[in-house]
Design an enzyme around this catalytic site. Structure first.
Site, PDB file in Angstrom:
ATOM      1  N   HIS A 137      10.134 -62.018  34.481  1.00 27.14           N
ATOM      2  CA  HIS A 137       8.992 -61.175  34.075  1.00 27.14           C
ATOM      3  C   HIS A 137       8.499 -61.463  32.657  1.00 27.14           C
ATOM      4  CE1 HIS A 137       9.299 -58.836  37.671  1.00 27.14           C
ATOM      5  NE2 HIS A 137      10.468 -58.320  37.374  1.00 27.14           N
ATOM      6  N   ASP A 172      13.765 -62.340  44.307  1.00 31.92           N
ATOM      7  CA  ASP A 172      13.886 -61.025  43.667  1.00 31.92           C
ATOM      8  C   ASP A 172      12.854 -60.095  44.315  1.00 31.92           C
ATOM      9  OD1 ASP A 172      14.903 -59.995  40.616  1.00 31.92           O
ATOM     10  OD2 ASP A 172      13.139 -58.957  41.420  1.00 31.92           O
ATOM     11  N   HIS A 174      11.004 -57.983  43.010  1.00 31.07           N
ATOM     12  CA  HIS A 174       9.800 -57.845  42.179  1.00 31.07           C
ATOM     13  C   HIS A 174       9.059 -59.181  42.091  1.00 31.07           C
ATOM     14  CE1 HIS A 174      12.633 -54.696  40.728  1.00 31.07           C
ATOM     15  NE2 HIS A 174      11.529 -53.958  40.722  1.00 31.07           N
ATOM     16  N   ASP A 261      17.807 -57.307  44.347  1.00 26.51           N
ATOM     17  CA  ASP A 261      17.256 -55.961  44.453  1.00 26.51           C
ATOM     18  C   ASP A 261      16.396 -55.727  45.695  1.00 26.51           C
ATOM     19  OD1 ASP A 261      15.594 -57.784  43.214  1.00 26.51           O
ATOM     20  OD2 ASP A 261      15.218 -56.577  41.419  1.00 26.51           O
TER      21      ASP A 261
HETATM   22 ZN   LIG Z   1      13.722 -57.440  40.367  1.00 23.44          ZN
END
Ligand SMILES: [Zn+2]
Length: 381
Positions: A137, A172, A174, A261
Site C-alpha cells: 500500500h 492479499d 486488499h 487476510d
Molecule cells: Zn491486506
C-alpha cells in the site's frame, strides 16, 4: 558434492519483535509463529534450503520509488519525532503512527525483499520467501495501510532497470494500490491483484476497469470479489484469468504478495477462503515461472496467517507435509483456531443467495477481463 541452494527463507527475530502498538492490528510477531511452525513441521531442514537474516536496505535505493521529501520525513519519524506536515504524507495517522525505529524496521524488511530479488536475478535461488515484506500500500510520497516503504515497488523497479520482465500476483485481500500506481503506465511489469471489492473494503479502488494507461494499457489487471466469496468461486476465477495471462507474458521473475487476510477467519475483511485456496494458488503460480519472489502481506489472525505461510512455503518448496498433526504437541493444540492441530482447514462453502450473488459478480469480472485484456496479450477470449 555440495547441494545447490534453491529455496531461501528470510527470517529475523528482531523484525518479528517490532511493535506497532498494543491497539494496532498489524502484528509482526506472526512471522515468529510461522517460523516456529516450520521447525515443528520440519519444513526448513532440507539441504537445498537456507535461512538468511534480513540486512538493511541501502537508503539510497529508497529513491527507486519514493520521493526525496517523503524519505526525509521518514528519517524524522524514525526518531519518534512528529511534525504536523507529516500528516500530508500519511505519517502520524492511526493506521501509520510515528514509531521509534519505523524506518529501521522498514529498511530491514525491504532489504530482504531486495536481496532475495537480486539472488533470483543472479540465478542463485529459485524461490525466496520474505514473510517480513509485502508492503503493497505504500505510495511514492504517502504512508498508508500500515505500509511505509514499498519493498515490492523498489525491488521490481531495480529489476526492470536491468531489463528483466516481471509479473506480480497479489493475493492479499486488499487491492495492491501502491504497486499498481508504481507501474500503471509500464508494460515491463504485469500486475495482477485479486482482492475484495473496493465497494466494501479499503483502499476503495482496484476495479476491473483500471487496466493501465499509455504503454501500460492491459498490463494492470484487477480481479475484485464480492463479500462472502469462497474457495470454489475464487479458484474458478483464478484459473480462468491468472495462468493464461502469466503464461502469455513469460516473466523472468514472478512476485507473489501472499497476504492471508482473504481467509474466512480474518477480522478485517469479508472473504471466505480456506487454506485450500492458498495451497492451490501457490502450487499453480509456482509452475508458471521458474523464479519466485514471495513476500508476506496482510493477515490479522496471527495463528491462521502463520499456518497459511507454512503451507505456502511447503508448497513453493515442493515439500509434502508428513505429519499434518505435528501441531498437537504434548496434548496441547498449537493455536486456538487450529483445526485439531492440523495446518489445513476443513472445507467451507457459501450457499443460497450469497453464493449466487458472489458467482454472478465473479462471472461479470471474468467476462470483462477476457474481453478487454486477453486480446492485448494475444490470448483468445
Ligand atoms: Zn491486506
Amino acid at each position: 558434492m555440495e547441494t545447490k541452494i534453491q529455496h531461501i527463507l528470510f527470517y529475523s527475530d528482531a523484525l518479528a519483535s517490532f511493535d506497532y502498538g498494543a491497539n494496532h492490528p498489524f502484528k509482526p510477531e506472526r512471522a515468529k509463529l510461522f517460523y516456529e511452525l516450520l521447525n515443528r513441521y520440519a519444513l526448513i531442514f532440507e539441504p537445498n534450503q537456507k535461512i538468511m537474516i534480513p540486512q538493511r536496505l541501502d537508503e539510497k535505493l529508497l529513491r527507486l520509488f519514493h520521493t526525496t521529501k517523503y524519505i526525509e520525513l521518514l528519517r524524522l519519524s524514525n526518531c519518534g519525532e512528529f511534525t504536523i506536515n507529516m500528516l500530508d504524507f500519511g505519517l502520524g495517522s492511526s493506521d501509520n503512527p510515528i514509531l521509534n525505529g519505523i524506518l529501521d524496521f522498514s529498511l530491514e524488511a525491504a532489504g530482504a525483499t531486495y536481496e532475495g530479488t537480486m539472488m533470483l536475478a543472479r540465478g542463485e535461488a529459485e524461490v525466496v520467501f520474505n514473510p517480513h515484506g509485502g508492503f503493497h500500500h505504500a505510495r511514492s510520497d504517502f504512508a498508508e495501510g500500515f505500509c511505509y516503504v514499498n519493498d515490492i515497488a523498489i525491488a521490481i523497479t531495480a529489476l526492470i532497470n536491468e531489463g528483466r520482465r516481471v509479473a506480480y500476483c497479489d493475493i492479499d485481500v486488499h487491492h495492491g494500490n501502491g504497486v499498481q500506481e508504481a507501474f500503471y503506465e509500464d508494460d515491463r511489469v504485469l500486475t495482477i491483484s485479486l482482492h475484495e471489492s473496493g465497494r466494501s473494503l479499503y483502499p476503495w479502488g482496484g476495479f476491473e476497469d483500471e487496466t493501465g494507461s499509455g504503454a501500460g494499457k492491459g498490463f494492470n489487471v484487477n480481479i475484485p470479489f464480492c463479500e462472502g466469496t469462497d474457495d470454489n468461486i475464487y479458484l474458478s476465477v483464478f484459473n480462468e484469468i491468472v495462468p493464461p495471462l502469466i503464461t502469455a507474458y513469460e516473466p523472468d521473475i514472478l512476485f507473489i504478495e501472499c497476504g492471508c487476510d482473504a481467509h474466512k477467519d480474518d477480522p478485517l475483511a469479508h472473504l471466505n477462503l480456506t487454506t485450500a485456496s492458498y495451497e492451490t494458488v501457490l502450487s499453480k503460480l509456482k509452475d508458471l515461472c521458474p523464479r519466485i519472489m514471495a513476500t508476506g502481506g496482510g493477515g490479522y489472525d496471527a495463528h491462521k496467517t502463520a499456518a497459511i505461510w507454512a503451507l505456502s512455503w511447503a508448497t513453493l518448496c515442493g515439500i509434502k507435509i508428513k505429519d499434518s498433526f505435528a501441531g498437537l504437541v504434548g496434548g496441547m493444540m498449537y493455536g486456538p483456531e487450529a483445526h485439531a492441530g492440523s495446518l489445513e482447514d476443513e472445507a467451507f462453502h457459501v450457499t443460497g443467495p450469497e453464493e449466487r450473488q458472489c458467482r454472478q459478480e465473479a462471472d461479470r469480472v471474468v467476462a470483462y477481463i477476457r474481453k478487454e485484456i486477453f486480446p492485448l496479450h494475444g490470448i483468445r477470449a
